[in-house]
Design a protein around this motif. Structure first.
Motif, PDB file in Angstrom:
ATOM      1  N   HIS A  80      -1.040  38.143 -20.104  1.00 24.25           N
ATOM      2  CA  HIS A  80      -2.192  37.664 -20.877  1.00 24.25           C
ATOM      3  C   HIS A  80      -2.793  38.820 -21.695  1.00 24.25           C
ATOM      4  O   HIS A  80      -3.022  38.677 -22.898  1.00 24.25           O
ATOM      5  CB  HIS A  80      -3.253  37.062 -19.951  1.00 24.25           C
ATOM      6  CG  HIS A  80      -4.607  36.930 -20.579  1.00 24.25           C
ATOM      7  ND1 HIS A  80      -4.892  35.997 -21.557  1.00 24.25           N
ATOM      8  CD2 HIS A  80      -5.755  37.631 -20.399  1.00 24.25           C
ATOM      9  CE1 HIS A  80      -6.150  36.140 -21.940  1.00 24.25           C
ATOM     10  NE2 HIS A  80      -6.700  37.127 -21.255  1.00 24.25           N
TER      11      HIS A  80
ATOM     12  N   HIS B 176      -9.618  44.634 -21.052  1.00 25.02           N
ATOM     13  CA  HIS B 176     -10.684  43.633 -20.916  1.00 25.02           C
ATOM     14  C   HIS B 176     -10.685  42.885 -19.585  1.00 25.02           C
ATOM     15  O   HIS B 176     -11.715  42.390 -19.163  1.00 25.02           O
ATOM     16  CB  HIS B 176     -10.678  42.670 -22.111  1.00 25.02           C
ATOM     17  CG  HIS B 176      -9.772  41.481 -21.944  1.00 25.02           C
ATOM     18  ND1 HIS B 176      -8.409  41.565 -22.071  1.00 25.02           N
ATOM     19  CD2 HIS B 176     -10.048  40.199 -21.627  1.00 25.02           C
ATOM     20  CE1 HIS B 176      -7.890  40.363 -21.863  1.00 25.02           C
ATOM     21  NE2 HIS B 176      -8.846  39.527 -21.589  1.00 25.02           N
ATOM     22  N   ASP B 177      -9.558  42.815 -18.913  1.00 29.56           N
ATOM     23  CA  ASP B 177      -9.507  42.054 -17.653  1.00 29.56           C
ATOM     24  C   ASP B 177      -9.318  42.947 -16.423  1.00 29.56           C
ATOM     25  O   ASP B 177      -9.030  42.442 -15.340  1.00 29.56           O
ATOM     26  CB  ASP B 177      -8.369  41.019 -17.714  1.00 29.56           C
ATOM     27  CG  ASP B 177      -8.838  39.686 -18.274  1.00 29.56           C
ATOM     28  OD1 ASP B 177     -10.050  39.528 -18.504  1.00 29.56           O
ATOM     29  OD2 ASP B 177      -7.994  38.790 -18.479  1.00 29.56           O
TER      30      ASP B 177
ATOM     31  N   ASP C 144      -8.863  36.946 -27.125  1.00 21.55           N
ATOM     32  CA  ASP C 144      -8.797  36.533 -25.722  1.00 21.55           C
ATOM     33  C   ASP C 144      -8.819  35.008 -25.631  1.00 21.55           C
ATOM     34  O   ASP C 144      -7.984  34.380 -24.980  1.00 21.55           O
ATOM     35  CB  ASP C 144     -10.015  37.145 -24.996  1.00 21.55           C
ATOM     36  CG  ASP C 144      -9.998  36.912 -23.494  1.00 21.55           C
ATOM     37  OD1 ASP C 144      -8.910  36.643 -22.940  1.00 21.55           O
ATOM     38  OD2 ASP C 144     -11.074  37.027 -22.868  1.00 21.55           O
TER      39      ASP C 144
HETATM   40 MG    MG Z   1      -8.951  37.542 -20.786  1.00 23.19          MG
END
Ligand code: MG
Length: 372
Positions: free
Chosen positions: A65, A94-95, A188
């Motif tokens: 992702h 970001h994750d 995203d």
């Molecule tokens: Mg994400």
């Protein structure tokens, strides 16, 4: 062709700890390299979004992702003359703070932490890069630039914002982050909406028939069907989804370029003071919203997903209780953290786990026949 209002590594607001610049990489490239070398980044491979990691080899993980987000974000940044390296680095980071078991895990951990300041994956991503990664002799964390940390923190309550220093200020002052951060937020969203359709169809939890109610999907499906009437199902789905992604990206670039031109910003400070400039057109926003609603109702709340979520919640809750009652059951470094803040150390330990590690750890602690 960097726009004057793009983030520029030469004018970066800098790192928390002074370091000599790298001779061959700009500051944002260096950030990106540090993220890729981090432990938290490698763990993304075994953390999930919707499906649990061991359910199938073809489903997205947080790693794939994040790569999809980085790839989309970078393309959009190039179109808008923004800094590609920064955009890519924010996307890859970001994750990082996500718990095991996707949203179910995050909700369960947040619930466990209710009396101890709560748990928020976004804030945890920042905590990972500022504190929890231990790789450098001279500081905790990865010592990333302000622009990178600003980009990671997508949302934040005022209460939390007051406790996190420089990157918290914009939530108190109600200003916005760089365009690079704004682009990554949308990348995203485009990535997960589309790959969740793909994974949803592959898993059989949703069907093409159900998707007939989603305008964004049907518009592209009809184009593909009329152009290639004999196309087999698998290719039909991929061809439709790739066109959906394209339509969303083109709309986002067109609308955002228009908003930027209208404002005519001269530098990144103008961007931070301005309203959020990256967005879809109104029409696309509505279509995108309908797609999200569809996924929420038909995939994220599918009874089979709910069953896995219920199990995940139980695992997180039981792990939390057992560690909070006896911090001596956690590895040494987390026992050290527990001296500062007991519950937060437990949350940090659990949040760092991959899906399969959490399952194994639960078994090791609760099954009598398991050792170590
Ligand atoms: Mg994400």
């Amino acid at each position: 062709m960097l726009a004057p209002y793009a983030a520029n590594p030469e004018n970066s607001l800098g790192r928390q700890h002074q370091e000599p610049p790298s001779p061959h990489r700009n500051a944002f490239q260096r950030d990106r390299d540090r993220i890729i070398h981090s432990t938290a980044f490698r763990r993304l491979e075994y953390k999930t979004q919707v499906f649990v990691n061991h359910e199938g080899d073809l489903f997205r993980t947080r790693l794939t992702h994040s790569l999809e987000v980085a790839q989309l974000a970078r393309g959009i940044a190039r179109t808008l003359n923004l800094h590609e390296d920064l955009t890519e680095a924010i996307a890859l980071a970001h994750d990082l703070g996500h718990t095991p078991f996707g949203h179910a895990g995050q909700d369960a951990l947040n619930d466990c932490m209710r009396d101890f300041g709560g748990f928020e994956h976004n804030l945890q991503s920042l905590r990972v890069v500022e504190k929890l990664e231990q790789r450098y002799a001279e500081f905790d964390g990865l010592n990333l630039t302000f622009e990178l940390r600003e980009g990671i923190l997508k949302h934040c309550s005022i209460k939390n914002a007051k406790q996190i220093g420089d990157v918290g200020l914009r939530f108190i002052n109600k200003t916005n982050p760089s365009l690079e951060a704004q682009v990554t937020n949308f990348a995203d969203e485009i990535a997960y909406n589309n790959h969740d359709i793909d994974d949803g169809l592959r898993s059989g939890l949703i069907t093409i028939e159900q998707l007939q109610s989603v305008e964004l999907f049907v518009l592209q499906l009809d184009i593909v069907k009329s152009k290639y009437p004999k196309l087999e199902q698998k290719r039909l789905i991929h061809e439709t989804i790739r066109r959906m992604i394209n339509v969303l990206v083109v709309d986002l670039c067109t609308q955002s370029a228009k908003s930027i031109a209208q404002l005519n910003p001269q530098n990144i400070q103008d961007i931070r003071q301005a309203p959020y400039l990256v967005s879809f057109s109104e029409d696309m926003m509505a279509k995108n919203h309908a797609l999200k609603q569809f996924l929420r109702k038909n995939l994220y709340q599918h009874y089979k997903v709910n069953r896995m979520s219920a199990k995940a919640e139980r695992i997180i809750r039981e792990l939390f209780t057992v560690f909070l009652n006896d911090i001596g059951l956690m590895p040494h470094e987390f026992q050290q953290y527990a001296k500062e803040d007991r519950a937060r150390a437990v949350a940090d330990y659990i949040a760092g786990m991959t899906d399969r590690f959490a399952i194994r750890e639960h078994r090791r602690l609760f099954a009598v026949e398991e050792y170590l």
